[in-house]
Design a protein around this motif. Sequence first.
Motif, PDB file in Angstrom:
ATOM      1  N   ASN A 251      34.772   5.206  -7.186  1.00  0.00           N
ATOM      2  CA  ASN A 251      35.734   5.986  -7.966  1.00  0.00           C
ATOM      3  C   ASN A 251      37.157   5.765  -7.465  1.00  0.00           C
ATOM      4  O   ASN A 251      38.109   5.711  -8.254  1.00  0.00           O
ATOM      5  CB  ASN A 251      35.387   7.471  -7.902  1.00  0.00           C
ATOM      6  CG  ASN A 251      34.050   7.780  -8.546  1.00  0.00           C
ATOM      7  OD1 ASN A 251      33.625   7.075  -9.465  1.00  0.00           O
ATOM      8  ND2 ASN A 251      33.397   8.828  -8.083  1.00  0.00           N
ATOM      9  N   LEU A 252      37.285   5.624  -6.154  1.00  0.00           N
ATOM     10  CA  LEU A 252      38.612   5.390  -5.580  1.00  0.00           C
ATOM     11  C   LEU A 252      39.171   4.037  -6.026  1.00  0.00           C
ATOM     12  O   LEU A 252      40.361   3.913  -6.331  1.00  0.00           O
ATOM     13  CB  LEU A 252      38.529   5.465  -4.053  1.00  0.00           C
ATOM     14  CG  LEU A 252      39.830   5.269  -3.282  1.00  0.00           C
ATOM     15  CD1 LEU A 252      40.842   6.352  -3.674  1.00  0.00           C
ATOM     16  CD2 LEU A 252      39.570   5.303  -1.782  1.00  0.00           C
ATOM     17  N   GLU A 253      38.303   3.013  -6.079  1.00  0.00           N
ATOM     18  CA  GLU A 253      38.757   1.697  -6.531  1.00  0.00           C
ATOM     19  C   GLU A 253      39.221   1.747  -7.980  1.00  0.00           C
ATOM     20  O   GLU A 253      40.248   1.145  -8.343  1.00  0.00           O
ATOM     21  CB  GLU A 253      37.622   0.688  -6.368  1.00  0.00           C
ATOM     22  CG  GLU A 253      37.308   0.340  -4.910  1.00  0.00           C
ATOM     23  CD  GLU A 253      36.150  -0.627  -4.802  1.00  0.00           C
ATOM     24  OE1 GLU A 253      35.568  -0.965  -5.872  1.00  0.00           O
ATOM     25  OE2 GLU A 253      35.835  -1.043  -3.688  1.00  0.00           O
ATOM     26  N   ARG A 255      40.408   4.344  -9.582  1.00  0.00           N
ATOM     27  CA  ARG A 255      41.679   5.070  -9.623  1.00  0.00           C
ATOM     28  C   ARG A 255      42.824   4.206  -9.088  1.00  0.00           C
ATOM     29  O   ARG A 255      43.948   4.252  -9.600  1.00  0.00           O
ATOM     30  CB  ARG A 255      41.564   6.349  -8.814  1.00  0.00           C
ATOM     31  CG  ARG A 255      40.613   7.381  -9.409  1.00  0.00           C
ATOM     32  CD  ARG A 255      40.692   8.685  -8.666  1.00  0.00           C
ATOM     33  NE  ARG A 255      42.030   9.260  -8.761  1.00  0.00           N
ATOM     34  CZ  ARG A 255      42.409  10.361  -8.113  1.00  0.00           C
ATOM     35  NH1 ARG A 255      41.555  10.996  -7.312  1.00  0.00           N
ATOM     36  NH2 ARG A 255      43.638  10.828  -8.245  1.00  0.00           N
ATOM     37  N   LEU A 256      42.525   3.421  -8.037  1.00  0.00           N
ATOM     38  CA  LEU A 256      43.564   2.544  -7.491  1.00  0.00           C
ATOM     39  C   LEU A 256      43.979   1.485  -8.505  1.00  0.00           C
ATOM     40  O   LEU A 256      45.169   1.158  -8.629  1.00  0.00           O
ATOM     41  CB  LEU A 256      43.057   1.890  -6.205  1.00  0.00           C
ATOM     42  CG  LEU A 256      42.979   2.792  -4.969  1.00  0.00           C
ATOM     43  CD1 LEU A 256      42.333   2.043  -3.801  1.00  0.00           C
ATOM     44  CD2 LEU A 256      44.368   3.279  -4.562  1.00  0.00           C
ATOM     45  N   GLU A 257      43.003   0.933  -9.229  1.00  0.00           N
ATOM     46  CA  GLU A 257      43.340  -0.056 -10.254  1.00  0.00           C
ATOM     47  C   GLU A 257      44.207   0.574 -11.346  1.00  0.00           C
ATOM     48  O   GLU A 257      45.181  -0.025 -11.818  1.00  0.00           O
ATOM     49  CB  GLU A 257      42.061  -0.631 -10.856  1.00  0.00           C
ATOM     50  CG  GLU A 257      41.278  -1.513  -9.896  1.00  0.00           C
ATOM     51  CD  GLU A 257      39.983  -2.009 -10.505  1.00  0.00           C
ATOM     52  OE1 GLU A 257      39.698  -1.620 -11.663  1.00  0.00           O
ATOM     53  OE2 GLU A 257      39.275  -2.791  -9.851  1.00  0.00           O
ATOM     54  N   SER A 258      43.851   1.813 -11.744  1.00  0.00           N
ATOM     55  CA  SER A 258      44.649   2.509 -12.757  1.00  0.00           C
ATOM     56  C   SER A 258      46.068   2.760 -12.261  1.00  0.00           C
ATOM     57  O   SER A 258      47.048   2.554 -12.998  1.00  0.00           O
ATOM     58  CB  SER A 258      43.963   3.825 -13.128  1.00  0.00           C
ATOM     59  OG  SER A 258      44.754   4.555 -14.037  1.00  0.00           O
ATOM     60  N   LEU A 259      46.185   3.185 -11.021  1.00  0.00           N
ATOM     61  CA  LEU A 259      47.513   3.425 -10.457  1.00  0.00           C
ATOM     62  C   LEU A 259      48.317   2.136 -10.346  1.00  0.00           C
ATOM     63  O   LEU A 259      49.549   2.133 -10.552  1.00  0.00           O
ATOM     64  CB  LEU A 259      47.377   4.094  -9.088  1.00  0.00           C
ATOM     65  CG  LEU A 259      46.849   5.531  -9.084  1.00  0.00           C
ATOM     66  CD1 LEU A 259      46.634   6.008  -7.652  1.00  0.00           C
ATOM     67  CD2 LEU A 259      47.833   6.466  -9.794  1.00  0.00           C
ATOM     68  N   GLU A 260      47.630   1.037 -10.022  1.00  0.00           N
ATOM     69  CA  GLU A 260      48.329  -0.248  -9.929  1.00  0.00           C
ATOM     70  C   GLU A 260      48.882  -0.662 -11.289  1.00  0.00           C
ATOM     71  O   GLU A 260      50.023  -1.147 -11.403  1.00  0.00           O
ATOM     72  CB  GLU A 260      47.383  -1.314  -9.392  1.00  0.00           C
ATOM     73  CG  GLU A 260      48.051  -2.651  -9.173  1.00  0.00           C
ATOM     74  CD  GLU A 260      47.090  -3.675  -8.613  1.00  0.00           C
ATOM     75  OE1 GLU A 260      47.527  -4.812  -8.341  1.00  0.00           O
ATOM     76  OE2 GLU A 260      45.892  -3.343  -8.458  1.00  0.00           O
ATOM     77  N   GLN A 262      49.669   1.381 -13.747  1.00  0.00           N
ATOM     78  CA  GLN A 262      50.804   2.255 -14.027  1.00  0.00           C
ATOM     79  C   GLN A 262      52.047   1.812 -13.276  1.00  0.00           C
ATOM     80  O   GLN A 262      53.173   1.842 -13.809  1.00  0.00           O
ATOM     81  CB  GLN A 262      50.444   3.695 -13.657  1.00  0.00           C
ATOM     82  CG  GLN A 262      49.338   4.304 -14.507  1.00  0.00           C
ATOM     83  CD  GLN A 262      49.005   5.723 -14.088  1.00  0.00           C
ATOM     84  OE1 GLN A 262      49.791   6.380 -13.404  1.00  0.00           O
ATOM     85  NE2 GLN A 262      47.842   6.198 -14.499  1.00  0.00           N
TER      86      GLN A 262
END
Length: 316
Positions: A251-253, A255-260, A262
């Motif tokens: 889940n963290l990966e 979210r990190l991809e989504s944040l990247e 953005q």
Amino acid sequence: MNILLIVLLVLTILLLAVICMGLWYLLNRQERMEKRAQQERELTHRSLELTRIIAAKMDAVNNQSLTSLNTTQSMASQVSSITQVMTNAKRRGTWGEYQLDHLVRTCLGDSPFIYSSQYHLKNGKISDGAFHLPGTDQVLCIDSKFPMENYVKMTAEPESADVYEKELRRNIKKHIGDVADKYINEETLDEAILFIPNEGVFAWLCSEGSDLMDYALSRHVMLVSPTTLSGVVFTLLASTRNFYRAKSLENLEVRLESLEMQAQSMLSACEKLSRTEQTLEKQAAELTRQSRRLLNSLDELSNPDTYELNADQFFK
């Protein structure tokens, strides 16, 4: 007359001397009596103090004797209670269930998401406990069995040890079969745990019951004691934590991809804004130059000298 006066004077002096000696004697006697009375009082006080000390020591000895007697009676009562528990099959079973639940709760805490006591299966059987493993709806059942009676007789009566050992082996084999038949099905994992709440019986199994250990493995039953159960429980707990930790990492990966993404979008917008700002600065600079030229032209037109000069040139 003179002689008579002298005689009277001598008699008076003698009488005074006798009176003084009597008074001195009386005073000394009173002092000696007071000293003797004081000594008697001190002796009486010492005797009373000694009597009190002896009485206190006798009370302490009596209390210690009573305490020892109570302790002995309490120990005898505890031994009798333990003997009653160990010689009664139902009480032994209750004690084994309590020990199992206490050990598991000590290691895991009171969490129904990891462990449940008295777990009801769909086939109507009730195991003493069940571990809820991550990633599956199947449970790992654990049940307590206490084959103690024949083990005690085997160690207490060496001359009949072979007979009791044979019965002990039969009891343990039956317990293994019962656990495999009751607590391994489609609702559970392919394994189950048999808890033996006595280190002596488990040590005998490890040293003398290798055939029973092999039979348990063939029936997918793991034999554990109070000591080894703690290791199994901590291993299950570590596996559960690693599973949820790995799930959290996935889940963290995401979210990190989504944040990247953005962040990339914001960077592009900032670059566009920067280019727009540069264009606006150039346009503003050009407008500033044109405005200055226009003002200069207006100044020239508003200057009379410039106007006269231009008129003279016009009328030449």
